[in-house]
Motif scaffolding. Structure first.
Motif, PDB file in Angstrom:
ATOM      1  N   VAL A  93       0.897  -1.103   0.070  1.00 31.88           N
ATOM      2  CA  VAL A  93       0.095   0.026   0.024  1.00 31.88           C
ATOM      3  C   VAL A  93       0.839   1.390   0.016  1.00 31.88           C
ATOM      4  O   VAL A  93       1.774   1.385   0.944  1.00 31.88           O
ATOM      5  CB  VAL A  93      -0.848   0.025   1.244  1.00 31.88           C
ATOM      6  CG1 VAL A  93      -1.657   1.302   1.238  1.00 31.88           C
ATOM      7  CG2 VAL A  93      -2.084  -1.199   1.182  1.00 31.88           C
ATOM      8  N   ALA A  94       0.768   1.905  -0.928  1.00 24.60           N
ATOM      9  CA  ALA A  94       1.539   3.449  -0.944  1.00 24.60           C
ATOM     10  C   ALA A  94       1.148   4.283   0.086  1.00 24.60           C
ATOM     11  O   ALA A  94       0.007   4.480   0.676  1.00 24.60           O
ATOM     12  CB  ALA A  94       1.227   4.156  -2.346  1.00 24.60           C
ATOM     13  N   GLY A  95       2.281   5.045   0.433  1.00 22.74           N
ATOM     14  CA  GLY A  95       1.917   6.118   1.365  1.00 22.74           C
ATOM     15  C   GLY A  95       2.086   5.537   2.930  1.00 22.74           C
ATOM     16  O   GLY A  95       1.525   6.323   3.908  1.00 22.74           O
ATOM     17  N   VAL A  96       2.315   4.433   3.328  1.00 18.65           N
ATOM     18  CA  VAL A  96       2.277   3.978   4.446  1.00 18.65           C
ATOM     19  C   VAL A  96       3.640   3.099   4.871  1.00 18.65           C
ATOM     20  O   VAL A  96       4.052   2.349   3.837  1.00 18.65           O
ATOM     21  CB  VAL A  96       1.232   3.130   4.984  1.00 18.65           C
ATOM     22  CG1 VAL A  96      -0.075   4.087   5.025  1.00 18.65           C
ATOM     23  CG2 VAL A  96       1.010   2.087   4.065  1.00 18.65           C
ATOM     24  N   HIS A  97       4.106   2.830   6.107  1.00 20.53           N
ATOM     25  CA  HIS A  97       4.964   1.681   6.168  1.00 20.53           C
ATOM     26  C   HIS A  97       4.746   1.137   7.783  1.00 20.53           C
ATOM     27  O   HIS A  97       3.954   1.773   8.513  1.00 20.53           O
ATOM     28  CB  HIS A  97       6.472   2.460   6.018  1.00 20.53           C
ATOM     29  CG  HIS A  97       6.722   3.179   7.550  1.00 20.53           C
ATOM     30  ND1 HIS A  97       6.435   4.673   7.457  1.00 20.53           N
ATOM     31  CD2 HIS A  97       7.613   3.039   8.620  1.00 20.53           C
ATOM     32  CE1 HIS A  97       6.964   4.968   8.773  1.00 20.53           C
ATOM     33  NE2 HIS A  97       7.527   3.982   9.121  1.00 20.53           N
ATOM     34  N   SER A  98       5.307   0.023   8.005  1.00 16.29           N
ATOM     35  CA  SER A  98       4.897  -0.510   9.175  1.00 16.29           C
ATOM     36  C   SER A  98       6.312  -1.132   9.960  1.00 16.29           C
ATOM     37  O   SER A  98       7.463  -1.108   9.533  1.00 16.29           O
ATOM     38  CB  SER A  98       4.184  -1.827   9.054  1.00 16.29           C
ATOM     39  OG  SER A  98       4.940  -2.749   8.163  1.00 16.29           O
ATOM     40  N   GLU A  99       6.124  -1.199  11.262  1.00 13.87           N
ATOM     41  CA  GLU A  99       7.313  -1.579  12.045  1.00 13.87           C
ATOM     42  C   GLU A  99       6.660  -2.507  13.266  1.00 13.87           C
ATOM     43  O   GLU A  99       5.515  -2.578  13.735  1.00 13.87           O
ATOM     44  CB  GLU A  99       7.902  -0.403  12.742  1.00 13.87           C
ATOM     45  CG  GLU A  99       8.683   0.576  11.769  1.00 13.87           C
ATOM     46  CD  GLU A  99       9.172   1.977  12.516  1.00 13.87           C
ATOM     47  OE1 GLU A  99       9.256   1.972  13.728  1.00 13.87           O
ATOM     48  OE2 GLU A  99       9.652   2.726  11.972  1.00 13.87           O
ATOM     49  N   SER A 100       7.471  -3.216  13.739  1.00 16.52           N
ATOM     50  CA  SER A 100       6.928  -4.118  14.926  1.00 16.52           C
ATOM     51  C   SER A 100       7.412  -3.393  16.276  1.00 16.52           C
ATOM     52  O   SER A 100       8.861  -2.962  16.214  1.00 16.52           O
ATOM     53  CB  SER A 100       7.817  -5.525  14.798  1.00 16.52           C
ATOM     54  OG  SER A 100       6.899  -6.212  13.812  1.00 16.52           O
ATOM     55  N   GLU A 101       7.008  -3.475  17.198  1.00 14.77           N
ATOM     56  CA  GLU A 101       7.435  -2.869  18.590  1.00 14.77           C
ATOM     57  C   GLU A 101       6.956  -3.725  19.599  1.00 14.77           C
ATOM     58  O   GLU A 101       5.993  -4.560  19.608  1.00 14.77           O
ATOM     59  CB  GLU A 101       6.827  -1.560  18.560  1.00 14.77           C
ATOM     60  CG  GLU A 101       5.321  -1.263  19.176  1.00 14.77           C
ATOM     61  CD  GLU A 101       4.846  -0.179  19.585  1.00 14.77           C
ATOM     62  OE1 GLU A 101       5.568   0.952  19.453  1.00 14.77           O
ATOM     63  OE2 GLU A 101       3.860   0.087  20.212  1.00 14.77           O
TER      64      GLU A 101
END
Length: 184
Positions: free
Chosen positions: A162-170
């Protein structure tokens, strides 16, 4: 069925682990070794099914640089998945240890029972994609519930599409979760 977990969320073999002498450590596991892992795992799981008196067909494959073992068939198999796949995760780890005991090499084998992982993968991909689209539209980050490494990997892959987002784990296991951020 294909499984492509990355080393970011799943324990990977360390470079100093013992590899078979016929294979340089830098090459990774050969398909022959992965087939051997699958055979060992299949035998181990077949004995388990016999002990439990459960019916099931065991399918062995090599996909994405790892042995993949799936058990399908019998009605009792859902008991081997357990709530949220907890029993399946434990059986996968026990199977990996059985393979390691025989080969001397840490296994990244993937186990699926009654196609639970395949179904869960589809659910999580949809969750990741729809949540990422909402984050892109609203500009506000979203925190998902805690997930296993397998689940987080599927969500990260869906978010990446998906364009315009990014994800990380925490967070720390077992409370580690995916956070989806809008890109500035």
């Amino acid at each position: 069925m294909s499984e492509t977990l990355q080393a970011t969320d799943v324990e990977a073999s360390s470079s100093d682990e013992a590899e078979p002498q016929s294979e340089p450590q830098s090459q990774g596991k050969t398909e022959d070794l992965l087939v051997q892992e699958g055979d060992i795992a299949g035998d181990y799981l077949e004995r388990l099914l016999d002990l439990l008196d459960y019916d099931g067909d065991i399918d062995l494959d090599v996909e994405g640089g790892r042995a993949v073992v799936s058990i399908d068939g019998g009605e009792d198999l859902s008991k081997l998945v357990g709530p949220r796949g907890n029993v399946l995760e434990s059986l996968q780890e026990l199977t990996r240890l059985a393979v390691q005991q025989e080969t001397g090499v840490r296994s990244r084998l993937m186990l699926d029972i009654a196609q639970w992982r395949a179904g869960r993968r589809a659910e999580l991909a949809e969750l990741g994609r729809t949540t990422a689209e909402k984050v892109a539209a609203s500009g506000e980050r979203a925190r998902l519930h805690p997930m296993t490494p397998f689940e987080r990997k599927v969500v990260h892959d869906a978010v990446a599409s998906v364009a315009g987002v990014h994800s990380e784990s925490e967070g720390e296991e077992p409370q580690r979760r995916v956070i989806i951020f809008p890109k500035p």
